[in-house]
Scaffold this motif. Structure first.
Motif, PDB file in Angstrom:
ATOM      1  N   PHE A 113      27.055  56.548 -72.148  1.00 20.13           N
ATOM      2  CA  PHE A 113      27.180  57.026 -73.531  1.00 20.13           C
ATOM      3  C   PHE A 113      25.847  57.464 -74.133  1.00 20.13           C
ATOM      4  CE2 PHE A 113      31.144  54.659 -73.219  1.00 20.13           C
ATOM      5  CZ  PHE A 113      32.015  55.478 -73.930  1.00 20.13           C
ATOM      6  N   ARG A 148      28.227  56.558 -83.284  1.00 22.31           N
ATOM      7  CA  ARG A 148      29.625  56.115 -83.328  1.00 22.31           C
ATOM      8  C   ARG A 148      29.774  54.866 -84.189  1.00 22.31           C
ATOM      9  NH1 ARG A 148      32.138  58.512 -78.023  1.00 22.31           N
ATOM     10  NH2 ARG A 148      30.382  59.735 -77.319  1.00 22.31           N
ATOM     11  N   GLU A 166      34.026  68.267 -84.039  1.00 22.86           N
ATOM     12  CA  GLU A 166      33.703  67.542 -82.817  1.00 22.86           C
ATOM     13  C   GLU A 166      32.334  67.967 -82.282  1.00 22.86           C
ATOM     14  OE1 GLU A 166      36.190  66.064 -78.885  1.00 22.86           O
ATOM     15  OE2 GLU A 166      36.830  67.837 -79.976  1.00 22.86           O
ATOM     16  N   LYS A 201      38.451  59.912 -82.155  1.00 18.26           N
ATOM     17  CA  LYS A 201      38.462  60.208 -80.720  1.00 18.26           C
ATOM     18  C   LYS A 201      37.217  59.624 -80.053  1.00 18.26           C
ATOM     19  CE  LYS A 201      38.505  64.104 -77.473  1.00 18.26           C
ATOM     20  NZ  LYS A 201      38.501  65.588 -77.338  1.00 18.26           N
ATOM     21  N   ARG A 202      36.073  59.756 -80.723  1.00 23.03           N
ATOM     22  CA  ARG A 202      34.811  59.248 -80.169  1.00 23.03           C
ATOM     23  C   ARG A 202      34.777  57.708 -80.202  1.00 23.03           C
ATOM     24  NH1 ARG A 202      30.181  62.090 -80.467  1.00 23.03           N
ATOM     25  NH2 ARG A 202      29.263  60.621 -81.942  1.00 23.03           N
ATOM     26  N   ASN A 225      37.450  55.791 -80.038  1.00 23.30           N
ATOM     27  CA  ASN A 225      38.386  55.360 -78.993  1.00 23.30           C
ATOM     28  C   ASN A 225      37.773  55.448 -77.600  1.00 23.30           C
ATOM     29  OD1 ASN A 225      40.378  54.787 -80.840  1.00 23.30           O
ATOM     30  ND2 ASN A 225      41.451  56.729 -80.599  1.00 23.30           N
ATOM     31  N   GLN A 226      36.890  56.414 -77.402  1.00 24.98           N
ATOM     32  CA  GLN A 226      36.225  56.531 -76.099  1.00 24.98           C
ATOM     33  C   GLN A 226      35.437  55.264 -75.780  1.00 24.98           C
ATOM     34  OE1 GLN A 226      33.957  60.122 -76.577  1.00 24.98           O
ATOM     35  NE2 GLN A 226      35.619  61.459 -75.897  1.00 24.98           N
ATOM     36  N   ASP A 255      38.047  52.326 -75.364  1.00 26.26           N
ATOM     37  CA  ASP A 255      38.828  52.474 -74.133  1.00 26.26           C
ATOM     38  C   ASP A 255      37.974  52.455 -72.877  1.00 26.26           C
ATOM     39  OD1 ASP A 255      41.188  52.678 -75.563  1.00 26.26           O
ATOM     40  OD2 ASP A 255      41.093  54.873 -75.692  1.00 26.26           O
ATOM     41  N   ALA A 256      36.661  52.425 -73.053  1.00 24.87           N
ATOM     42  CA  ALA A 256      35.769  52.469 -71.890  1.00 24.87           C
ATOM     43  C   ALA A 256      36.045  51.284 -70.972  1.00 24.87           C
ATOM     44  CB  ALA A 256      34.307  52.449 -72.345  1.00 24.87           C
TER      45      ALA A 256
END
Length: 581
Positions: free
Chosen positions: A107, A115, A182, A304-305, A307-308, A311-312
């Motif tokens: 990241f 984030r 984005e 979305k960012r 969640n990345q 969810d990693a």
């Protein structure tokens, strides 16, 4: 989006009260134009002052109720959004804390900072705005439409023509906005990473007189963010003129057709005034909805960012550990056919077929050229990284079978890059043992040869440390980090070239203290200087990730050519330095 339900649930009452209280404003806004038309149609037309005062008093009361509802709605909306995103930020930070080094590398630090701050803020903004307008905008739209049709169905048809055209325009705007937002957030990532790097390494920048170069780098990144922000804001800017154009055209049409109806005697003047207000309210509600959707589009890019990160997949966990309750008892370390690559099995190997054993109470020295894999090797012991092949065992148990907490709790590690945190010296040392007594802290500092300079400071152990240890020397920083590790009283102590900034006499005293303070501890020392490890029970010589020599100092002097070269070159350098002195 289901995952966000748990952040809403604790503040459910605020999430409900905010929109409901905002409805009081809607009811007031729907009532006021009708009341005003009554004053014009009956009070003014008939010159009835009493009627005007009575309706005026009702309007004043409605306004007060509207204000109270608006304040309450704004408060609960703010409370709900701030508390929800605070919990989300906490969980996001907790997830980052669980990351392996590889996850963090994937990241970048700057991106994670963005984030945790800017992206969370975008979510907070859209939740707050959404709660305030969730019922208000649709309520105003429906209420004003109903009142407009009740007053004059013919005129109300005009707005039915405008609404679909506006909805289509808003849809096009939102579709265009999302990818631009984005890109803007990614440019913000890049800028934050650059700022962090420049501020962290400001001393290096100044020592190499590279301020102009860094300014140019920052200017480029700043311009990229500016351009992407302007590109995204063009969409936001376009929204208002489109809405205002629709509002003005509709108002003109209503006044034109409404004026003709009044002239024909089919509609009172007061009703046209109220009708015009309702038309404005309908268009304003659509404008509010468009702003919410636009903000939602930006927030979705941030979600979305976020969640990345959530969810990693963390590649280094203890979920499959078979002996989570086991604790390190003696600290015996064993490497069996260990190979390692930072890219996993697909990458080029940094370490290949490493085999050795470090017994409890012994000292193992590791020496080798820069890039030979020394630091990579010791980082496998506390599972900062996992082996690509083979296994690392402690007390006969694979390190993967310990819980990460039990494993790392018994391993003291002073990394090559020594780090101190903002706070006092005492607070920094308590990282080793937060419950340590002051006597234990001083004892650890004495063993690390740090007590002398610490007590020399005006505030002693209460001396504040600058960020990263900026107000202490390299040697002082190393000794404080060693004291912190000693205070942990580990079963395994790893020193990764952590005495390079202290003189040989001080280093010798530190090594002597290990014989008493850490008599039963397994000690692994990485060093560049052979005199730092020549008294070790065993010395491992690494070259290009492979063990090319293993034994005591005397054994290696006789059998290992690479060790001989290092030893004699260092001796020659010492003689030259003595001659110059």
């Amino acid at each position: 989006m289901k995952r966000y339900g748990k952040y809403i649930k604790p503040y459910k009452s605020a999430f409900i009260m905010g929109p409901i209280l905002m409805l009081t404003e809607v009811l007031g806004e729907i009532m006021l134009p009708k009341l005003m038309s009554m004053i014009i149609n009956y009070g003014v037309a008939e010159k009835d002052i009493g009627y005007i005062l009575k309706i005026g008093l009702i309007m004043a009361l409605v306004t007060v109720v509207m204000a109270a509802g608006g304040i309450g709605g704004a408060y609960f909306s703010a409370k709900a959004s701030i508390c929800m995103t605070s919990d989300l930020r906490q969980d996001l930070f907790g997830k980052v804390q669980d990351f392996s080094f590889k996850n963090i590398d994937d990241f970048s630090t700057g991106s994670l900072v963005t984030r945790l701050t800017n992206d969370i803020q975008q979510v907070q903004n859209v939740v707050m705005m959404g709660l305030r307008l969730m019922l208000r905008a649709p309520g105003m739209l429906v209420g004003a439409l109903v009142m407009a049709f009740l007053m004059n169905g013919q005129l109300a048809v005009i707005i039915l023509i405008v609404i679909p055209l506006l909805a289509l325009s808003i849809g096009v705007i939102l579709k265009t906005a999302f990818p631009r937002f984005e890109i803007m957030q990614k440019k913000l990532d890049t800028l934050n990473s650059g700022i962090q790097e420049a501020l962290t390494n400001v001393r290096v920048i100044k020592s190499f007189v590279r301020e102009d170069y860094e300014n140019e780098k920052f200017q480029k990144k700043n311009k990229e963010l500016k351009d992407s922000s302007l590109n995204a804001m063009k969409i936001v800017i376009a929204t208002m003129p489109v809405m205002m154009l629709a509002m003005n055209i509709t108002t003109l049409a209503v006044v034109w057709f409404g004026g003709n109806i009044i002239i024909a005697g089919n509609m009172p003047v007061g009703d046209l005034t109220a009708f015009t207000t309702y038309i404005v309210q309908i268009l304003m509600s659509l404008m509010m909805l468009s702003i919410v959707f636009l903000q939602w589009s930006r927030a979705m890019a941030s979600i979305k960012r976020i969640n990345q990160v959530l969810d990693a997949e963390i590649d280094l966990t203890d979920q499959d550990a078979e002996k989570k309750d086991s604790e390190i008892e003696t600290g015996k370390v064993e490497f069996r056919n260990v190979s390692f690559s930072y890219g996993g099995k697909e990458g080029s190997m940094v370490l290949e077929n490493i085999n050795f054993t470090a017994e409890p109470g012994t000292v193992t020295g590791i020496i080798g050229a820069t890039g030979s894999g020394k630091s990579s090797l010791v980082q496998l012991i506390p599972r900062l990284y996992d082996v690509s092949a083979g296994e690392v065992l402690i007390d006969g148990i694979n390190v993967k079978d310990y819980s990460l907490r039990h494993l790392r709790d018994k391993v003291g590690m002073v990394l090559q890059k020594n780090t101190l945190f903002s706070g006092t010296i005492e607070e920094n040392l308590r990282w080793g043992n937060e419950n340590a007594s002051m006597e234990e802290i001083k004892e650890a500092a004495e063993s690390a040869q740090a007590d002398g300079f610490v007590t020399g400071f005006q505030n002693g152990y209460d001396t504040d440390i600058g960020q990263g240890g900026s107000n202490v020397s390299g040697g002082q920083k190393q000794r404080l980090c060693i004291a912190r590790a000693l205070l942990k009283n580990p079963k395994i102590l790893i020193l990764d070239d952590s005495t390079s900034a202290v003189d040989t006499a001080t280093e010798a005293k530190i090594r002597q203290s290990f014989d008493t303070a850490l008599k039963e501890t397994t000690k692994i020392i990485i060093a560049q200087r052979i005199n730092s490890v020549e008294h070790a029970d065993q010395i491992i010589v690494l070259d290009n990730g492979k063990i090319i020599g293993k034994g005591t100092h005397n054994q290696l002097i006789e059998s290992c050519e690479a060790y001989q070269e290092i030893y004699y070159s260092q001796k020659d350098r010492e003689k030259e330095e003595e001659a110059r002195a």
